[in-house]
Motif scaffolding. Structure first.
Motif, PDB file in Angstrom:
ATOM      1  N   GLN A 179       0.803  -1.225   0.000  1.00 16.31           N
ATOM      2  CA  GLN A 179       0.000   0.000   0.000  1.00 16.31           C
ATOM      3  C   GLN A 179       0.829   1.265   0.000  1.00 16.31           C
ATOM      4  O   GLN A 179       0.289   2.360  -0.137  1.00 16.31           O
ATOM      5  N   ASP A 237       2.587   4.561  -0.475  1.00 20.55           N
ATOM      6  CA  ASP A 237       2.441   5.620  -1.474  1.00 20.55           C
ATOM      7  C   ASP A 237       1.263   5.412  -2.429  1.00 20.55           C
ATOM      8  O   ASP A 237       1.308   5.847  -3.576  1.00 20.55           O
ATOM      9  N   THR A 238       0.211   4.726  -1.943  1.00 19.46           N
ATOM     10  CA  THR A 238      -1.002   4.651  -2.757  1.00 19.46           C
ATOM     11  C   THR A 238      -2.094   5.472  -2.082  1.00 19.46           C
ATOM     12  O   THR A 238      -1.904   5.990  -0.980  1.00 19.46           O
ATOM     13  N   TYR A 239      -3.233   5.571  -2.721  1.00 22.55           N
ATOM     14  CA  TYR A 239      -4.343   6.314  -2.154  1.00 22.55           C
ATOM     15  C   TYR A 239      -4.914   5.664  -0.905  1.00 22.55           C
ATOM     16  O   TYR A 239      -5.657   6.293  -0.156  1.00 22.55           O
ATOM     17  N   TYR A 240      -4.542   4.399  -0.646  1.00 22.31           N
ATOM     18  CA  TYR A 240      -4.981   3.765   0.602  1.00 22.31           C
ATOM     19  C   TYR A 240      -4.441   4.557   1.794  1.00 22.31           C
ATOM     20  O   TYR A 240      -5.138   4.786   2.784  1.00 22.31           O
ATOM     21  N   MET A 243     -11.230   6.221  -1.694  1.00 23.68           N
ATOM     22  CA  MET A 243      -9.766   6.215  -1.841  1.00 23.68           C
ATOM     23  C   MET A 243      -9.150   4.918  -1.327  1.00 23.68           C
ATOM     24  O   MET A 243      -8.080   4.522  -1.773  1.00 23.68           O
ATOM     25  N   HIS A 244      -9.835   4.251  -0.357  1.00 25.46           N
ATOM     26  CA  HIS A 244      -9.352   2.930   0.059  1.00 25.46           C
ATOM     27  C   HIS A 244      -9.309   2.001  -1.152  1.00 25.46           C
ATOM     28  O   HIS A 244      -8.331   1.306  -1.401  1.00 25.46           O
ATOM     29  N   GLY A 290      -6.691   2.967  -3.712  1.00 21.54           N
ATOM     30  CA  GLY A 290      -5.344   2.613  -3.265  1.00 21.54           C
ATOM     31  C   GLY A 290      -5.089   1.125  -3.395  1.00 21.54           C
ATOM     32  O   GLY A 290      -4.041   0.697  -3.879  1.00 21.54           O
ATOM     33  N   PRO A 344      -1.416   5.458  -7.432  1.00 21.12           N
ATOM     34  CA  PRO A 344      -0.366   6.073  -6.629  1.00 21.12           C
ATOM     35  C   PRO A 344      -0.726   7.492  -6.188  1.00 21.12           C
ATOM     36  O   PRO A 344      -1.451   8.198  -6.870  1.00 21.12           O
ATOM     37  N   ARG A 345      -0.168   7.894  -5.021  1.00 23.11           N
ATOM     38  CA  ARG A 345      -0.320   9.268  -4.538  1.00 23.11           C
ATOM     39  C   ARG A 345       0.546  10.199  -5.374  1.00 23.11           C
ATOM     40  O   ARG A 345       1.468   9.777  -6.038  1.00 23.11           O
ATOM     41  N   TRP A 364     -10.198   3.294 -12.424  1.00 24.11           N
ATOM     42  CA  TRP A 364     -10.183   4.275 -11.334  1.00 24.11           C
ATOM     43  C   TRP A 364     -11.162   5.416 -11.573  1.00 24.11           C
ATOM     44  O   TRP A 364     -11.324   6.278 -10.706  1.00 24.11           O
TER      45      TRP A 364
END
Lengths: 625, 209
Positions: free
Chosen positions: A380, A382-385, A441-442, A445, A450-451, A462
């Motif tokens: 996870q 650097d992801t939107y999670y 966003m969970h 992610g 990626p963020r 997405w």
């Protein structure tokens, strides 16, 4: 007891009114309000940045923003919300209520307090001025090296470094002030374990800041020197280690997370008992859990760095510590539930926000614990999670808690109630908008989005959830507008609140709304936890509160120990705090442009700051007029 | 610190915020509490830099090594000077407590001079090292060494300025125990700066050669 003793209070010299009065004020209540209004303004600015980010991400391959603008906006959004919104709104509550809750007339160092505020505001303006001076910082709020040590000819990262450095000074100074206040200014009988939970959390936060900010300050120094003097702290090619920055940053950064949330937990711990008409369940557990979070909070920083290759021993250790810190947090959650359980619950706006705080914080807390599982965290990272997680704790947690605080204490600040109807509408809009924004966003992610990436291609699955998040963001914005409208309207034409509109338990409800400059005509004498409540109610056999027929007035005027005050000396206004912080901000501008003869500006700024410092050290605290 | 104040002293002594009476400076140590908190914070400032130095203590790059440049007898002498300044600071504080302003003034001046001597020793040392090739650019070791020692030097400089200010104030008899700038707080700060130097001298100099 007879009627209130007429205390012969002589109005002290409180200085000029108007703008000059606000600039020179040393009254903790006025400074608290200044913090609050500034935080609200920055909240709107940071919110607009968030909306722009969400517009850019509303669909695939959009070109609302350039990559360059996007980088600046997400950096400034994070920086603003952490340092210029949540920290100052917490400081606003602490400033206003810590002394009153402890039964004091002001903080330990009123002028130092004013200095902290002006330095905070100056730093905020300093950082934002970068937008007009060639571009805002764009290295994310964490500013990892070596990204941030490259491109030394572009000064935007220097604005971030210097701005954070100045904010750090402001925070250390105000923390020392709050600690001295909590240790030495308590009213007679107000032992440590009779302090309201909010005061306790403010104390824990002050200690967290005192011991965590220096780490990032040193890191920022090193980064500044690398950029401007050619040192080699983060230069991997010469034997330096960029990971050192990550360690120094997160040794500060993780305690900082608790700095943001603990005051909100304190506020909720004040609101729940009042609106459940029951004492806080397990007061010592809540207090010591808060302190435990503070201690363990210093031992979990590397869970932000599980992908940096620290090795299995360090990773296992920090993973376990991260699970451990969930325990005192869980204890608090159960204590809050126990407080509400079986109470006569009044679902008014402060209570709604407090209950939502618990629910949202549990979601954010649970997704947080998943980061302690290192293989999952690696996936996870650097992801939107992660974005979803920390917005659930910092928005669904902290911001909900502070909005609850605004609804709860607005009557004390202004003497008027916030409109309950608008408040409920605003609450539901906020709750729905918030979950619509950050819930998806969970999923994004976990699906690998990626963020910190300014756009994404079509066909990655997405699109839908991003559109939902953007819709939610505008719902939040609408809710915030209603909130501001409520504040402006109720301040002018709200229902008069009286001294104790919520049937409160703590000392701030014993004095008028808004409170007099000196807070208490007579210093209160405290006999128990929730003293004010026990003055109003006794209990029947089933533990239900029964109104005491004759409510004593004047907390200090108590048989035998009657006290006469000749004259209450309040500290006089001073322009030295604002002068000193102006000098430091001036020096900050010089440091940003060292190459262009900035030394002259630095020198001027430091001279001004020293003038302010010496003037203030040598002037007497209370001037005669 | 945690004993609850009684109503009497609350009302007569510290009801007015940051003012407290010079004659009762031990009753409500408001300023001293804040000073201790600040010094706690300073420990982390120095700790972070010492940690950095540990990380880079053998990263000499192309520059000179610690063994090549350190002059232990010289630095020992200047360390001794700095430690002696703690003694003179105690004497100054003691004289002030006994209301012997003249003696306090002499010891304040002595403390400031010893501090200035240490600082000139540090400047001399820096010039020497630069001549021998150790600069902030030469190696991470050099960067960490100069940052740590000059950060400490800046603390000594601030201390010397505060001591000199108090000396000047004492000339016109304006030295009070109830002002922000008072001898007890400056003393605490000064002792802290000295103690940190013991740590720095041990770690940076003695353990490296």
């Amino acid at each position: 007891m007879e009627a209130t003793v007429e205390a012969p209070v002589v109005e002290p010299y409180m200085g000029p009114r108007g703008i000059w009065g606000w600039l020179t004020t040393v009254d903790h209540k006025r400074i608290g309000l200044l913090y609050g209004v500034s935080a609200l303004v920055f909240f709107v600015i940071g919110g607009i940045e968030a909306l722009l980010i969400r517009l850019q991400l509303a669909g695939p391959d959009l070109e609302v923003l350039s990559a360059e603008a996007y980088n600046q906006l997400f950096t400034m959004h994070g920086l603003t919300m952490v340092f210029l919104v949540i920290m100052p709104i917490a400081a606003a509550f602490t400033n206003y209520f810590l002394p009153i809750m402890l039964g004091a007339r002001d903080v330990a160092f009123p002028r130092l307090n004013a200095f902290s505020y002006w330095l905070f505001l100056g730093s905020g303006i300093f950082i934002y001025s970068s937008f007009f001076l060639g571009g805002a910082p764009d290295g994310a709020w964490v500013g990892y090296a070596p990204l941030s040590t490259q491109l030394v000819e572009v000064v935007r990262i220097d604005f971030w470094i210097i701005g954070l450095q100045l904010l750090g000074i402001a925070s250390i100074v105000s923390s020392a002030n709050f600690i001295a206040t909590a240790f030495t200014m308590r009213a007679p009988g107000m032992s440590m374990l009779r302090m309201p939970v909010f005061a306790w959390m403010a104390l824990v936060v002050a200690f967290l800041l005192i011991f965590s900010i220096p780490a990032v300050s040193i890191g920022l120094f090193q980064m500044f020197l690398d950029r401007n003097l050619g040192t080699l702290f983060y230069a991997a090619e010469a034997g330096g280690d960029p990971l050192l920055w990550q360690h120094l940053f997160w040794i500060f950064g993780h305690p900082e997370v608790y700095v943001l949330i603990l005051p909100a937990m304190g506020i909720v711990s004040e609101i729940l008992p009042v609106f459940s008409r029951k004492p806080l369940f397990g007061y010592p557990f809540i207090v010591f859990s808060g302190a435990a979070i503070g201690f363990v909070g210093f031992g979990v920083w590397s869970h932000h760095m599980f992908t940096s290759g620290m090795g299995p021993v360090a990773e296992a250790g920090f993973g376990i510590a991260t699970m451990v810190i969930a325990v005192p947090t869980g204890v608090k959650i159960f204590n809050w539930l126990g407080t509400v359980w079986g109470g006569r619950v009044r679902l008014q706006a402060p209570m709604l926000y407090s209950l939502a705080f618990i629910a949202m914080f549990v979601i954010g807390g649970l997704s947080g614990v998943t980061h302690a599982i290192i293989p999952a965290d690696t996936q996870q990272h650097d992801t939107y999670y992660v974005v979803a997680h920390f917005h659930y704790v910092l928005f669904g947690g902290a911001v909900f808690g502070y909005v609850a605080g605004v609804y709860y204490w607005f009557p004390k600040w202004t003497g008027k109630m916030l409109s309950e109807g608008i408040g409920k509408l605003q609450f539901w809009l906020m709750l729905v908008g918030f979950n619509l924004t950050f819930g998806p966003m969970h999923i994004l992610g976990l699906n690998g989005m990626p963020r910190r990436t300014y756009r994404y291609g079509e066909g990655l699955g997405w699109d839908f959830w991003n559109l939902m998040a953007t819709t939610g963001a505008f719902l939040i914005a609408f809710s915030v507008l209603i909130f501001i409208y409520n504040i402006v309207k109720s301040r002018r034409s709200g229902i008069p609140a009286g001294d104790d509109p919520w049937d409160g338990r703590t000392l701030e409800w014993t004095i008028s709304s808004p409170p007099p400059v000196h807070n208490f005509d007579e210093v209160p004498v405290v006999r128990s936890l929730d003293d004010f409540w026990h003055r109003k109610y006794s209990e029947d056999e089933d533990g239900r509160p029964v109104v005491i027929a004759e409510i004593e007035e004047g907390m200090g005027a108590d048989g035998g120990e009657e006290v006469q005050i000749e004259n209450i000396h309040m500290p006089s206004p001073s322009y030295y705090p604002v002068l000193t912080s102006a000098g430091l901000v001036c020096a900050g501008f010089g440091f940003a442009y060292l190459g262009l003869g900035g030394w002259i500006v630095v020198g001027t700024g430091i001279l001004i700051a020293m003038w302010g410092f010496f003037g203030w050290s040598l002037e007497p605290v209370t001037r005669e007029h | 610190m945690t004993t609850a104040p009684t109503p009497e002293n609350v009302l007569t002594d510290h009801h007015d915020g940051d003012h407290h009476d010079g004659d009762h400076h031990d009753v409500h140590p408001i300023r001293k509490t804040a000073m201790w908190v600040f010094l706690g914070s300073e420990c982390v400032f120095f700790g972070a830099m010492i940690a950095t130095f540990f990380l880079y203590r053998t990263e000499f790059g192309d520059g000179p090594t610690a063994e090549e440049i350190f002059n232990i007898p010289f630095t020992s002498a200047s360390s001794f000077v700095l430690l002696m300044s703690s003694l003179t600071m105690v004497l100054a504080h003691n004289a002030f407590d006994h209301k012997d302003l003249r003696k306090a003034r002499v010891w304040l001046a002595a403390t400031a001079l010893l501090g200035a001597t240490f600082l000139s020793g540090q400047i001399f040392e820096f010039v020497e090292f630069v001549h021998e090739g150790l600069t902030v650019h030469s190696s991470p070791f050099g960067s960490a060494f100069y940052m740590l020692t000059s950060f400490h030097g800046a603390h000594v400089l601030i201390g010397v300025i505060l001591l000199a200010t108090m000396f000047v104030l004492s000339l016109s008899g304006r030295l009070y125990a109830d002002r922000g700038l008072n001898i007890e707080l400056v003393g605490l700060y000064w002792h802290f700066v000295d103690i940190v130097w013991i740590v720095i001298f041990t770690i940076v100099y003695l353990l490296q050669v």
